[in-house]
Design a protein around this motif. Sequence first.
Motif, short mmCIF file in Angstrom:
data_model
loop_
_atom_site.label_atom_id
_atom_site.label_comp_id
_atom_site.label_asym_id
_atom_site.label_seq_id
_atom_site.Cartn_x
_atom_site.Cartn_y
_atom_site.Cartn_z
N MET A 212 8.59 -13.71 -60.27
CA MET A 212 8.69 -15.12 -60.65
C MET A 212 8.61 -15.27 -62.17
O MET A 212 9.37 -16.05 -62.77
CB MET A 212 7.58 -15.92 -59.96
CG MET A 212 7.79 -17.42 -60.01
SD MET A 212 9.33 -17.95 -59.25
CE MET A 212 8.84 -18.05 -57.55
N LYS B 135 12.06 -21.42 -56.34
CA LYS B 135 12.92 -21.27 -57.52
C LYS B 135 13.63 -22.58 -57.87
O LYS B 135 13.78 -22.91 -59.05
CB LYS B 135 13.94 -20.14 -57.29
CG LYS B 135 13.30 -18.76 -57.44
CD LYS B 135 14.31 -17.66 -57.37
CE LYS B 135 13.62 -16.30 -57.62
NZ LYS B 135 14.52 -15.17 -57.42
N TRP C 15 11.88 -14.15 -63.69
CA TRP C 15 12.93 -15.14 -63.46
C TRP C 15 12.78 -16.31 -64.43
O TRP C 15 13.76 -16.80 -65.00
CB TRP C 15 12.85 -15.62 -61.99
CG TRP C 15 14.00 -16.49 -61.59
CD1 TRP C 15 15.25 -16.10 -61.21
CD2 TRP C 15 13.98 -17.92 -61.53
NE1 TRP C 15 16.02 -17.20 -60.91
CE2 TRP C 15 15.27 -18.34 -61.10
CE3 TRP C 15 13.02 -18.89 -61.79
CZ2 TRP C 15 15.61 -19.67 -60.94
CZ3 TRP C 15 13.36 -20.22 -61.62
CH2 TRP C 15 14.64 -20.61 -61.20
#
Length: 918
Positions: free
Chosen positions: A334, A291, A337
């Motif tokens: 993912m 991230k 996000w």
Amino acid sequence: AVPSPPGARVPAGARRQVTAGQLRERGNALFQAGDHAAALAAYTQALSLCDAEPERAVLHRNRAACYLKLEDYAKAEADASKAIEADGRDMKALFRRSQALQKLGRLDQAVSDLQRCVSLEPKNKAFQEALRALGSSMHEKMKTMSCTDSKVEQMFQILLDPEEKDVDKKQKAAQNLIVLAREEAGAEKIFQSDGVRLLTQLLDTAKADLMLAALRTLVGLCSGHRSRTMAILAELGAPRLSAVLGVEHEQVSLAACNLLHVMFDSLKEGLQKDFRGKEDAVVLDSSKDLKLLIKHLLELLALEGASAHGRDNTLNLLIKVVPRKSPKETNNSMSLWVIDQGLKKILEVGSTVCGTPGSLPVTENSRMSASVLLSKLYDDLKCDAERENFHHLCEDYVRSWFEGHELSGKLRAIQTVSCLLQGPSDAGNRVLELEGIMDSVLSLCASVCEAHQLVAVEALIHAADKAKRASFITANGVSLLKEIYKHSERDSIRIRALVGLCKLGSAGGTDFSMKQFAEGSTMKLAKQCRKWLCNETIDAGTRRWAVEGLAYLTFDADVKEEFVEDKAAMQAMFHLAKSEDRSVLYAVASTLVNCTNSYDHEEPDPQMLELAKYAKQHVPEQHPKDKPDFVKRRVRKLLTAGVVSALACMVKSENPALTNSCRELISRVFLALVEEAEDRGGVVAQGGGKALIPLSLEGTEVGQTKAAQALAKITITSNPEMAFPGERIYEVVRPLVSLLHLQRTGLENFEGLMALTNLAGISERLRQKILKEKAVPMIEGYMFEEHELIRLAATECMCNMAMSKEVQELFLAEGSDRLKLMVLYSGEEDEKLRRAASGTLAMLTALHPPICKRIPQVTVHWLEILQALLLSPSVELQHRGAVVVMNMMAAEREVAEQLIASEMLEILSVLAKDKDKP
């Protein structure tokens, strides 16, 4: 669908009563037969039914054997460890774990397990030999590592010495460092010798050659090694890596992109090659690192100081690493996000209007890359709530530019709409319906400023793709586009207006009866497109729009015919396809699909046609020039003009513009090009065979299947060793095996079997590759097929596969009807099937004598079938029969006595005197 062989399915009622013991036995049989994946499934099911610890240990040990065969060494080690926990003296489990550890590179642990095996059974030669081999490989490793110590220090000294002026010496040191990092021992040595700090110093020199050496060495250190990657990331820091990605130097930016891709893969994949000694309990969580990296990449997108190439590389990297690789993976966190944290930053790139104050530096490919990334993120969403959030974020972004700013803001909003329409078109259509957007597009089309007009006309073109919008624009925008086309003084504007007219003119697709414009208009538009395409004084970015126009106009067969007659236009299009501007790929592929008629077209049901006419409904009509003879002539002209080298160049592209749907179009064109056997040699000679392999392994399922079918056609009629030289021939096996799956059509099954037959006849290594791809059970399944050609092809394929020892053993497996089927097929009426089956028997009896003894046991009709072969009018069948009888006579006295007691001796005596059949 192909009927499964008898005994392949277990009835639902019976399945409930199956015990763990029966499942284990079934697993053992499947393992012996070489079907390791099915054996693994049986053992796993048995584990779910079994509570007793000793039985569970045996099942874990058996699963470890399956995982070793399937080359999943981490799971093999885990299962063997579970068996050892239950019984520390389990030699099979210890030996299997040592094999797995060896493959995982943990040699010290592998030695420890092998030493335990030898101490438990000192006289076992296999254990002694394995321990000796492992000891010598560890010795080699230690020698290599001690030798590289001084080399590493020396290389860094040369590279970091400001006084060192010898350029060749520095280049050689850099190259040696990169090569060393590719070997595990070398990579570990560099890492242990404070290499990361020294490589950071190289990066900080800001000298391109030293930066490249550092980045390429880091790739070797990070490849497949998660713990090392995490340590390197902690030392270098995500901000430094993203800064290097954003530099002006194109090669350095690309090398940084490659390093980051390798780092992402290592952080995701886990511990495949970790050399962590006995630290099995350590669990490394890399999600935070992932991230952090992505956060910095998203920030780089909107950073004014980042280079245009750096921005493109960042988009390409995000496309590769963020969305799920396959829908089977359930976790799309993912993508969610990235949408929450960075959707607006991606739209910043997509909404950039070149040449306006404060615009981000971008290339001609940037907006297309942003569209592809947005499309991939949208496709990765799993439910309506997630999609609704995506729509809201896009709408908020467009509104923020459209409502709070002057004309420049409206242009950014309209550019965003274009970007979304080229990517996730559902989101594009939603923002297009926001109040005032469409009116602004139409009013800006009439602007006197070229830049403003360009943005608006492009948005209008992309909006015309959707049927709902096309009718609105036909009513409101056609006259406007015609005005611009006729009266604008700028070619860049006129060509785009023309494409808008082309899109609207082709709304009927290939339906000859649904033409939007007056007779002859499409021909005039196409002529103008070809004229612009050939005009080299116009820049490539503008000429690309001429190809866009042809992609729509070539739905019309008259346009196709004129296009393939215009050699200059074809050459110009192929030249563009090979250029730096990759956004043209889809338009070129679409034009070629139309010219070769390689799109899907179902033959309408005659009864339904009559009903439609009766109900006065619209009935699609085919253009007379879309008949097979015309298509065949067009394909020949494209081949002569060099279409294959253009397609091969398009496939090599690493650009996001080569989307999966674009790959599918290219696969369709290739399949049309190899339809005629006489054209296949030329396609291979120009690089078509090489280009088809990646197309058959990646992309949409339809695209992969079309490419695999094209490979099959080439393999059937060409010498495979010449068509696919060197190692390439082994890469062809997997695509061909994919054609055997049950959901493929009968023709695809047939061509796959024929191609595999050719490959299986070449070498044992190829047969082993076919076995490894688990093709044999599928080939056997097709031997029961009702369609006689598929049944024949499967039998011929089995005949060539029978040269392998593993396949010969299958014919002796308990409870198998394989041998019986071959004997019975040798007595069928179909001569070709008899030839294939009796050829297999001749091969099996020669290579594996125990089969001779089994033949009389499988069917009572064996003697009359052999006699019928010898009495056949076909010399080939007689020859095969004679070979089988000769092998049976030589193999077993009891069988020989049965043969001589029959009329076989008389038949053989007659045949022996026939001088015409030497």
